[in-house]
Design a protein around this motif. Structure first.
Motif, short mmCIF file in Angstrom:
data_model
loop_
_atom_site.label_atom_id
_atom_site.label_comp_id
_atom_site.label_asym_id
_atom_site.label_seq_id
_atom_site.Cartn_x
_atom_site.Cartn_y
_atom_site.Cartn_z
N PHE A 56 1.30 -1.49 -0.06
CA PHE A 56 -0.28 0.12 -0.14
C PHE A 56 0.32 1.31 0.04
O PHE A 56 0.74 2.28 -0.81
CB PHE A 56 -1.34 0.46 1.47
N PHE A 57 2.21 0.98 0.43
CA PHE A 57 3.01 2.45 0.91
C PHE A 57 3.28 2.59 -1.04
O PHE A 57 2.74 3.97 -0.90
CB PHE A 57 4.64 1.95 1.71
N PRO B 136 7.13 7.15 -0.36
CA PRO B 136 6.93 5.70 0.33
C PRO B 136 7.00 5.43 1.31
O PRO B 136 6.96 5.55 2.81
CB PRO B 136 7.33 4.06 -0.52
N ILE C 36 -7.27 2.52 -11.11
CA ILE C 36 -7.84 2.67 -9.60
C ILE C 36 -8.95 1.87 -9.20
O ILE C 36 -9.36 1.80 -8.40
CB ILE C 36 -8.02 4.93 -9.43
N MET D 249 0.57 5.43 -7.82
CA MET D 249 -0.31 6.10 -8.56
C MET D 249 -0.94 7.79 -8.23
O MET D 249 -0.95 8.72 -9.17
CB MET D 249 -2.00 5.92 -7.28
N LEU D 250 -0.15 8.57 -6.96
CA LEU D 250 0.40 9.71 -7.21
C LEU D 250 0.90 10.26 -8.54
O LEU D 250 0.92 11.60 -9.21
CB LEU D 250 0.81 10.19 -6.03
N CYS E 39 -10.04 -4.13 -3.57
CA CYS E 39 -9.04 -3.76 -1.44
C CYS E 39 -10.59 -3.93 -1.10
O CYS E 39 -10.43 -3.96 -0.28
CB CYS E 39 -8.27 -1.99 -1.22
N ILE F 278 5.35 8.04 3.51
CA ILE F 278 4.62 8.27 4.11
C ILE F 278 4.58 6.49 5.81
O ILE F 278 4.17 7.09 6.21
CB ILE F 278 3.16 7.26 3.30
N ALA G 194 0.74 3.95 -3.53
CA ALA G 194 -0.02 5.33 -2.46
C ALA G 194 0.57 6.15 -3.13
O ALA G 194 -0.09 7.22 -4.73
CB ALA G 194 0.06 5.72 -1.62
N ALA G 195 1.99 6.03 -3.44
CA ALA G 195 3.08 6.69 -3.86
C ALA G 195 2.88 6.80 -6.11
O ALA G 195 2.60 7.92 -6.33
CB ALA G 195 4.70 6.13 -3.47
#
Length: 469
Positions: A184-185, A297, A207, A191-192, A214, A300, A188-189
């Motif tokens: 998930f770390f 990552p 997404i 996708m951004l 998820c 976060i 998240a990075a």
């Protein structure tokens, strides 16, 4: 000299590192030592829980991704070994194969990141010879699989950012969390980073599948994991000082540096190199979206740890290894090359160091002890186990050992020796086997006439003493 090596010996050194990395992982895997208590705690779940049960929270204060657990459970049911020796090989095969596969996966990644052969060679050496990665390739734990997932995710997001999207990338990204909590770390990075690069269509494809996956993952597994395991695990990691703390800033460097070397002073030095390299990477001329992918990552992770949501402990942050290796390899200049060369020496030192695990935790010969008990234990004998005797419980599964078991209320680590000794004193007179996951057995049983079991272990974890009292 460097030009000569690169022209004449680049392929040789790459092949050598591939071979050495595989051989080191294979060597430890073939050792097939007894499972130590943390491995055994996870393994017991594989043998006592159904497939549905493995989706929920695990027993013995264990937490592992559902996909990893289901893969190991399936292997157990397919091959169904009765012999403990071969059974241990089987439940460690997924981490071992993951460890081997990380090598070509990471080599592919660094060839995307770098065109400089020196940087490729350096980063591959740091990765292939990392002691933690090598050791967890032979452990019945999920950390090496999570490392493989991290390399795959970084590769996929890097290709998407660079406009090389393929339809199945979205599917792969969506299923990785089932095999890696730490993913998930990076997701998240990543996708951004895709958004920053204005890859809106690719972001949308990823997404949608990710959210669907998820949501299913949460209701089928994560909801129960949080409910059953989270508070207990939180307390464990607080005791291990695994959460970052503003009051102890040096812990930041120590915990991250332990990925390369476990010696405290050397780990702090390594941690300083890591964060110096991250800062250098952030201010480099690289594409901003790639900086987000590689650096976010870690940020976060730091925030999550400060909030006591994720422990920063070497095996739990092993997934950051490819990020750290790449940002360190990206350093330029004479001084930075000295730092890089020093880190290579530390990685080599760690290979010959015994500090990767605490000796009393990871060393076990429980498999031999239980075989001995099967043959020699008498009806009058009783068994004493401390509170962390998972490795012995694991090998007793399916065995005909019905003797009375006394379970101590504490773990027999050094600070609890007197408590354990008092517990033994409170037991009825008789003959006892004393089994512990830690190496203070002799100290705990010091007041009694002890008969050693017929093993010559490095550290004593099991004794027999008769006429206690």
């Amino acid at each position: 000299m460097v030009d000569f090596i690169l022209k004449r010996g680049y392929k040789f050194f790459i092949i050598f590192l591939f071979a050495l990395g595989i051989l080191l992982r294979l060597y430890l895997y073939l050792q097939n030592s007894s499972l130590w208590f943390d491995e055994a705690g996870l393994a017991i779940n594989f043998f006592t829980k159904s497939y549905k049960g493995l989706l929920g929270g695990l027993d013995y204060l264990q937490a592992a991704p559902a996909g990893f657990c289901l893969m190991v459970k399936a292997l157990i049911d397919i091959f169904h070994f009765d012999n403990d020796f071969y059974k241990d090989y089987l439940i460690r095969i997924v981490p071992f194969l993951s460890g081997v596969l990380t090598l070509p996966a990471f080599f592919y990644l660094i060839n995307l990141v770098f065109k400089d052969k020196v940087k490729i060679l350096f980063s591959f050496a740091l990765f292939a010879l990392n002691a933690h990665s090598i050791i967890y390739s032979s452990q019945c734990k999920q950390y090496e699989t999570e490392l493989l997932c991290a390399v795959i995710l970084i590769t996929l997001f890097l290709k998407i950012i660079r406009g090389e999207y393929k339809w199945f990338y979205s599917f792969l990204i969506s299923i990785v969390p089932w095999f890696s909590y730490s993913s998930f770390f990076i997701i998240a990075a990543g996708m951004l980073g895709v958004l920053v690069k204005k890859r809106y269509r690719e972001f949308l494809y990823c997404i949608i599948l990710l959210v669907l996956s998820c949501v299913a993952y949460y209701f089928l597994s994560l909801k129960d994991v949080f409910l059953i395991n989270y508070s207990g695990m939180d307390q464990v990691w607080v005791n291990f000082k695994a959460f970052l703390d503003f009051h102890h800033p040096i812990r930041l460097f120590l915990r991250f540096g332990e990925i390369f070397v476990s010696n405290k002073v050397l780990a702090i030095f390594s941690g300083c190199i890591i964060f110096y390299s991250l800062c250098n990477f952030c201010f480099s001329k690289r594409d901003f979206s790639e900086k987000v992918l590689f650096c976010l990552p870690v940020l976060i992770l730091i925030i999550a740890s400060l909030l006591h949501k994720y422990p920063v402990y070497s095996r739990l942050i092993l997934f950051t290894l490819p990020v750290f290796v790449i940002v360190i390899a990206d350093l330029k200049g004479y001084f930075n090359n000295i730092l890089k060369f020093t880190l290579v020496l530390l990685v080599i030192y760690a290979l010959f160091s015994t500090t990767v695990y605490a000796k009393e935790m990871a060393y076990s010969y429980a498999r031999d002890v239980i075989i001995y008990l099967q043959k020699n234990i008498q009806e009058k004998d009783s068994i004493i186990m401390d509170n962390d005797a998972n490795e012995f419980y694991y090998y007793m599964i399916g065995k005909s050992i019905d003797n009375k078991i006394y379970k101590m209320p504490v773990t027999c680590i050094k600070c609890n020796v007197d408590i354990c000794n008092d517990y033994i004193n409170s037991l009825p007179n008789g003959d006892y086997y004393f089994l512990s996951s830690h190496d203070n057995v002799v100290d705990v049983a010091r007041d009694y006439k002890m008969y050693d079991l017929p093993f010559k272990p490095k550290y004593v974890k099991a004794v027999y003493f008769e006429n206690r009292g």
